[in-house]
Design a protein around this motif. Structure first.
Motif, PDB file in Angstrom:
ATOM      1  N   UNK A  74      60.023  -0.857  92.590  1.00 27.96           N
ATOM      2  CA  UNK A  74      59.388  -0.762  91.309  1.00 27.96           C
ATOM      3  C   UNK A  74      59.931   0.384  90.729  1.00 27.96           C
ATOM      4  N   UNK A  75      60.780   1.362  91.239  1.00 26.61           N
ATOM      5  CA  UNK A  75      61.342   2.340  90.496  1.00 26.61           C
ATOM      6  C   UNK A  75      62.818   1.768  89.728  1.00 26.61           C
ATOM      7  N   UNK A  80      54.961  -5.357  89.171  1.00 26.03           N
ATOM      8  CA  UNK A  80      53.989  -6.458  89.819  1.00 26.03           C
ATOM      9  C   UNK A  80      52.789  -6.395  89.485  1.00 26.03           C
ATOM     10  N   UNK A  99      48.501   7.162  86.001  1.00 26.58           N
ATOM     11  CA  UNK A  99      49.334   7.068  87.322  1.00 26.58           C
ATOM     12  C   UNK A  99      50.479   6.131  87.339  1.00 26.58           C
ATOM     13  N   UNK A 100      50.434   5.042  86.461  1.00 25.35           N
ATOM     14  CA  UNK A 100      51.760   4.112  86.583  1.00 25.35           C
ATOM     15  C   UNK A 100      52.587   4.831  85.522  1.00 25.35           C
ATOM     16  N   UNK A 102      52.677   8.007  84.881  1.00 25.93           N
ATOM     17  CA  UNK A 102      53.633   9.110  85.666  1.00 25.93           C
ATOM     18  C   UNK A 102      54.543   8.788  86.621  1.00 25.93           C
ATOM     19  N   UNK A 103      54.273   7.439  87.186  1.00 28.70           N
ATOM     20  CA  UNK A 103      55.333   6.915  88.054  1.00 28.70           C
ATOM     21  C   UNK A 103      56.659   6.961  87.168  1.00 28.70           C
ATOM     22  N   UNK A 157      48.253  -1.565  83.808  1.00 24.74           N
ATOM     23  CA  UNK A 157      49.039  -0.814  84.697  1.00 24.74           C
ATOM     24  C   UNK A 157      50.453  -1.456  84.661  1.00 24.74           C
ATOM     25  N   UNK A 158      50.418  -2.610  84.774  1.00 25.11           N
ATOM     26  CA  UNK A 158      51.881  -3.274  84.939  1.00 25.11           C
ATOM     27  C   UNK A 158      52.489  -2.871  83.406  1.00 25.11           C
ATOM     28  N   UNK A 161      54.236   0.503  83.511  1.00 20.11           N
ATOM     29  CA  UNK A 161      55.509   0.833  84.449  1.00 20.11           C
ATOM     30  C   UNK A 161      56.710   0.337  83.552  1.00 20.11           C
TER      31      UNK A 161
ATOM     32  N   UNK B 208      47.155  14.083  91.617  1.00 23.23           N
ATOM     33  CA  UNK B 208      46.449  12.834  91.229  1.00 23.23           C
ATOM     34  C   UNK B 208      47.200  11.539  91.860  1.00 23.23           C
ATOM     35  N   UNK B 209      48.428  11.831  92.445  1.00 25.81           N
ATOM     36  CA  UNK B 209      49.146  10.875  93.113  1.00 25.81           C
ATOM     37  C   UNK B 209      48.504  11.141  94.496  1.00 25.81           C
ATOM     38  N   UNK B 212      45.403   8.884  94.272  1.00 25.68           N
ATOM     39  CA  UNK B 212      45.549   7.600  94.282  1.00 25.68           C
ATOM     40  C   UNK B 212      46.041   6.786  95.774  1.00 25.68           C
ATOM     41  N   UNK B 219      49.044   0.010  96.620  1.00 28.86           N
ATOM     42  CA  UNK B 219      48.823  -0.048  95.094  1.00 28.86           C
ATOM     43  C   UNK B 219      49.786   0.952  94.745  1.00 28.86           C
ATOM     44  N   UNK B 221      52.143   2.476  96.291  1.00 25.36           N
ATOM     45  CA  UNK B 221      53.577   1.985  96.892  1.00 25.36           C
ATOM     46  C   UNK B 221      53.989   0.982  95.777  1.00 25.36           C
ATOM     47  N   UNK B 222      53.105   0.094  95.454  1.00 24.61           N
ATOM     48  CA  UNK B 222      53.708  -0.842  94.201  1.00 24.61           C
ATOM     49  C   UNK B 222      53.913  -0.379  92.880  1.00 24.61           C
ATOM     50  N   UNK B 223      53.486   0.741  92.597  1.00 21.62           N
ATOM     51  CA  UNK B 223      53.893   1.312  91.275  1.00 21.62           C
ATOM     52  C   UNK B 223      54.794   2.262  91.370  1.00 21.62           C
ATOM     53  N   UNK B 224      55.384   2.176  92.644  1.00 19.56           N
ATOM     54  CA  UNK B 224      56.625   3.379  92.758  1.00 19.56           C
ATOM     55  C   UNK B 224      56.593   4.645  93.510  1.00 19.56           C
ATOM     56  N   UNK B 225      55.337   5.080  94.128  1.00 20.50           N
ATOM     57  CA  UNK B 225      55.094   5.932  94.938  1.00 20.50           C
ATOM     58  C   UNK B 225      55.540   5.762  96.358  1.00 20.50           C
ATOM     59  N   UNK B 230      54.650  11.675  99.804  1.00 16.46           N
ATOM     60  CA  UNK B 230      53.523  12.432  99.181  1.00 16.46           C
ATOM     61  C   UNK B 230      52.695  13.019 100.400  1.00 16.46           C
TER      62      UNK B 230
END
Lengths: 252, 355
Positions: A74-75, A80, A99-100, A102-103, A157-158, A161, B208-209, B212, B219, B221-225, B230
Motif C-alpha cells: 500500500x505504501x 485497493x 486515517x487514509x 494520514x497513512x 478512502x482509496x 491514499x 487514531x490508528x 482503526x 483494512x 493493513x490495506x491502507x498501509x499501517x 502499532x
C-alpha cells in the motif's frame, strides 16, 4: 507499471488463480471480467497482498513485490477498494478518510500531537469526501451510512491514499441507480489524469463499455482473453465464458 | 487551556464532567478532606489503579488487545524500586534507578512479547500473556535472594517521604504535613501527569490508528499501517505506565511482594475497572478504578452499619452481614455490566445524546 507473471494460488488441489501473466499500464483502465468464481477477487488479493501467491511474481514499477506484506505494498502505491464494504464501522466518515490521508502523509508515529489539530489532514480528507459527494455526511458514524454511501466512502478512502495503481472491486455493486453515476464520474476523473493505472473488476457490461480501454477475461482462474473492449465483447470465448452466463452475471 | 490539557478529549456529558471534577478535587485534597491512615491509603490506591486501568484501557479499549500481563509490568516497576531501595541507599538516586530500570525492563519485555505474538489472534495472544505473567510470578517468588520470595521486600524510602519528615513546622489546616503526605502528593501528581499523557496519546494521530486497528485490522493493513508495529508500541506505552504505577505503590507501601503487585486478583480488578467504567474512553478507567477501590474498602463498613440498623429484621440483618460483602460486590458488578454494557461513561454519554 504493474505486472503479474505466472501468478498462481492453490487452495488444496484447486488453482483459484492459475498462471496469470498480465501487465497494466499508466493512463489505462483495464476491466477484469469473468463469471462468478473466475478468480477475479482472488487475483486482486494476490496483487495487493491479502493473499500470498503459491508461485509466480508480482512487479510494481519494476520492483518485485511478491513477498511484501499488504501494508508495504500500500505504501508503495497500490491502492485497493474492496468488494464487500470494509470500513472502520464505529468511526465517522471523516475519520475513515483521515486515517487514509494520514497513512499517506508519513506522520504515522506521531504520539503526542493532537490529531484534531492536524487541520491539513482533515481538510484533505474533506476534499476526498466531497469528490464522492459525501461531504454532508462527514460527521456520521460510518456504520450508520446507507449501503450506497458506504460504497462511496470506500472509494473516498482509496482516493485519499493517492496511489499510483487504483484497484476497484465492483465499486457499484448493490448501489442504487441514483448513486452509480457519482462513483463512475470519480473513476472517469482518475482516468482523465492520465498517469494512473486503473484495474476494475466489474460485472455490469454497460459500465465496462463506458470506462474500459481494455478488457481482460478470467475463467476458471486462467486468463482467456485480453484486448480492446469492442473486440473482446464480440469474441466467442467471452460469449462462452462470460456472456453465456448472462443470467448469472445479472445478479452477481 | 483545559482543552489542551485534556487533548480535545472532552467528557461530552455534564454528569460525567461533574463526577470527574469531584474525583479529581477529592483526590487533590484527600489528606486534608479525609485525614487518617486508612483513607489516605485508599486515595493512593485509587490514584495508582486509575493509572493502571487507564493504561489497560489503552490496550483493551483503544487497540482491542486482551492482555493478562498487565500486573506483571506493574510488578516489574514495584520490584525495580523495591530492589534498588533495599540494596542501595534509601535515596532519590535509588528511586530513579529503580524506576528507570523497571520501566526499561517492562518496555523491552512488552516489545518482545508484542513482536513475537501480536501477529496471532487475540485469544492466543491473551493465552501467551497469561503464560508469561504466570511464569514471572513464579520466578518472583522463587528468586527469593533478589525479591524476598513470598514475603517480599521491606525497605526504607528517601528521607522526605518518611513519616518523621516535616515540610513545615506546625499544622496546615489542622494536618501535619509529614513525609506520608509528601508521598501522597508525589503519587497524585505523577498519576495525574500519566493519565493526561495517555489521553494525549489516544487523541494523537497514533491513537487514531490504534482505534482503526481495533475497528478493522484487515483494512488498516490495506491502507498501509503495519498493525503489529502499532500494537507493539501501544503495549510498550501501557507497560511503561504500569511500571511507573508499580513504582509509586512501592514507594507508598514501603513493602513489595507478590500479593501487592503480581496477584491474578489484581489483573481481574483492572479488567473490571475498565469494563465497568467504559472501554475506550480513558474517563471510564478513572470512574471504574474509583468505584471499585471504594467498594473494596468501604462496602464492608457500610454493610456493618446497615446490618446494625436492620438488626431487628432476621433475614435482612443476616444478608447484610459484613462477611457477605463479596456477594454484594459481585451482584453490583453483574448489574453494572447488565445495565451499562458500554460502561458508566458510555451510559452517561448516551443519556446526553438523547436529552
Amino acid at each position: 507499471m504493474l505486472e503479474t507473471e505466472g501468478l498462481t494460488i492453490r487452495f488444496g488441489g484447486h488453482a483459484a488463480v492459475d498462471g496469470v501473466s498480465c501487465a497494466f499500464h499508466p493512463g489505462t483502465l483495464t476491466a477484469i471480467v469473468g463469471p462468478n468464481g473466475a478468480g477475479k477477487t482472488t487475483y486482486f488479493n494476490l496483487i495487493s497482498g491479502q493473499l500470498a501467491a503459491t508461485s509466480g511474481r508480482v512487479r510494481l514499477k519494476g520492483r518485485d513485490i511478491t513477498t511484501l506484506a499488504a501494508p508495504r505494498r500500500a505504501r508503495l502505491g497500490l491502492g485497493r477498494a474492496f468488494q464487500l464494504t470494509n470500513l472502520f464501522p464505529n468511526l465517522t466518515a471523516l475519520e475513515n478518510v483521515r486515517l487514509a490521508v494520514q497513512a499517506n502523509s508519513g506522520r504515522v508515529l506521531d504520539l503526542l500531537g493532537r490529531a484534531s489539530r492536524h487541520r491539513d489532514l482533515a481538510d484533505r480528507a474533506m476534499a476526498h469526501l466531497a469528490a464522492v459527494a459525501l461531504a454532508d455526511r462527514a460527521a456520521a458514524v460510518s456504520a450508520t451510512l446507507s449501503h450506497g454511501d458506504q460504497r462511496k466512502l470506500e472509494v473516498a478512502i482509496l482516493l485519499a491514499l493517492e496511489p499510483d495503481v487504483f484497484m476497484f472491486d465492483e465499486p457499484t455493486a448493490g448501489m442504487s441507480v441514483d448513486d452509480v453515476p457519482a462513483v463512475l464520474d470519480v473513476i472517469a476523473a482518475i482516468k482523465a489524469r492520465g498517469d494512473k493505472t486503473i484495474l476494475l473488476v466489474e460485472h455490469k457490461m454497460d459500465v465496462v463499455r463506458a470506462l474500459a480501454d481494455r478488457i481482460v477475461v478470467l475463467h476458471h482462474g486462467q486468463l482467456v482473453a485480453d484486448g480492446p473492449p469492442a473486440e473482446i465483447i464480440a469474441s466467442d470465448v467471452v460469449r462462452e465464458a462470460y456472456l453465456g452466463g448472462a443470467a448469472e452475471a445479472g445478479h452477481g | 487551556m483545559l482543552r489542551a490539557l485534556l487533548s480535545d478529549n472532552l467528557p461530552r456529558s455534564r454528569w460525567l464532567a461533574a463526577v470527574l471534577i469531584v474525583i479529581v478535587l477529592a483526590l487533590a485534597l484527600a489528606p486534608f478532606l479525609f485525614p487518617g491512615a486508612k483513607s489516605l491509603n485508599v486515595a493512593v490506591k485509587i490514584c495508582v489503579f486509575i493509572v493502571l486501568a487507564a493504561s489497560y484501557d489503552l490496550l483493551l479499549g483503544y487497540t482491542g488487545i486482551v492482555s493478562f500481563a498487565h500486573t506483571m509490568f506493574f510488578g516489574i516497576g514495584g520490584y525495580g524500586v523495591a530492589i534498588a531501595l533495599a540494596r542501595l541507599a534509601p535515596d532519590w538516586g535509588a528511586v530513579a534507578l529503580g524506576t528507570g530500570a523497571g520501566v526499561l525492563v517492562a518496555v523491552v519485555l512488552a516489545a518482545l512479547i508484542g513482536l513475537f505474538s501480536l501477529r496471532v489472534r487475540t485469544i492466543f495472544f491473551a493465552m501467551i500473556t497469561l503464560a508469561v505473567a504466570s511464569a514471572f510470578a513464579i520466578l518472583a517468588s522463587q528468586l527469593s535472594g533478589l525479591t524476598g520470595g513470598e514475603d517480599g521486600l521491606n525497605y526504607r524510602v528517601p528521607e522526605a517521604l518518611r513519616p518523621a519528615f516535616r515540610l513545615v513546622e506546625g499544622d496546615v489546616l489542622g494536618v501535619a504535613v509529614n513525609g506520608r503526605i509528601m508521598t501522597y502528593y508525589l503519587v497524585f501528581l505523577v498519576s495525574l501527569a500519566l493519565v493526561l499523557a495517555m489521553m494525549r496519546v489516544v487523541s494523537s494521530p497514533f491513537g487514531s490508528v490504534l482505534m482503526a486497528i481495533r475497528e478493522n485490522a484487515f483494512r488498516a493493513e490495506a491502507i498501509g499501517y503495519r498493525t503489529v508495529v502499532y500494537r507493539t508500541v501501544a503495549s510498550c506505552i501501557a507497560a511503561a505506565a504500569a511500571a511507573v504505577a508499580g513504582a509509586l505503590l512501592a514507594l507508598w507501601l514501603r513493602h513489595t511482594g507478590p500479593d501487592t503487585t503480581l496477584s491474578f486478583d489484581l489483573m481481574i480488578d483492572i479488567l473490571l475497572m475498565v469494563v465497568i467504567g467504559g472501554m475506550g474512553t480513558m474517563y471510564g478507567a478513572v470512574l471504574g478504578a474509583t468505584l471499585l477501590i471504594l467498594a473494596q474498602n468501604y462496602l464492608q463498613d457500610a454493610m456493618a452499619a446497615a446490618s446494625q440498623a436492620a438488626s431487628g429484621v432476621p433475614l435482612v440483618a443476616n444478608l447484610l452481614h459484613p462477611d457477605r460483602w463479596l456477594l454484594w460486590l459481585g451482584l453490583l458488578f453483574i448489574l453494572c455490566v447488565y445495565f451499562f454494557p458500554t460502561g458508566i461513561v458510555g451510559r452517561l454519554r448516551a443519556a446526553r445524546g438523547r436529552g
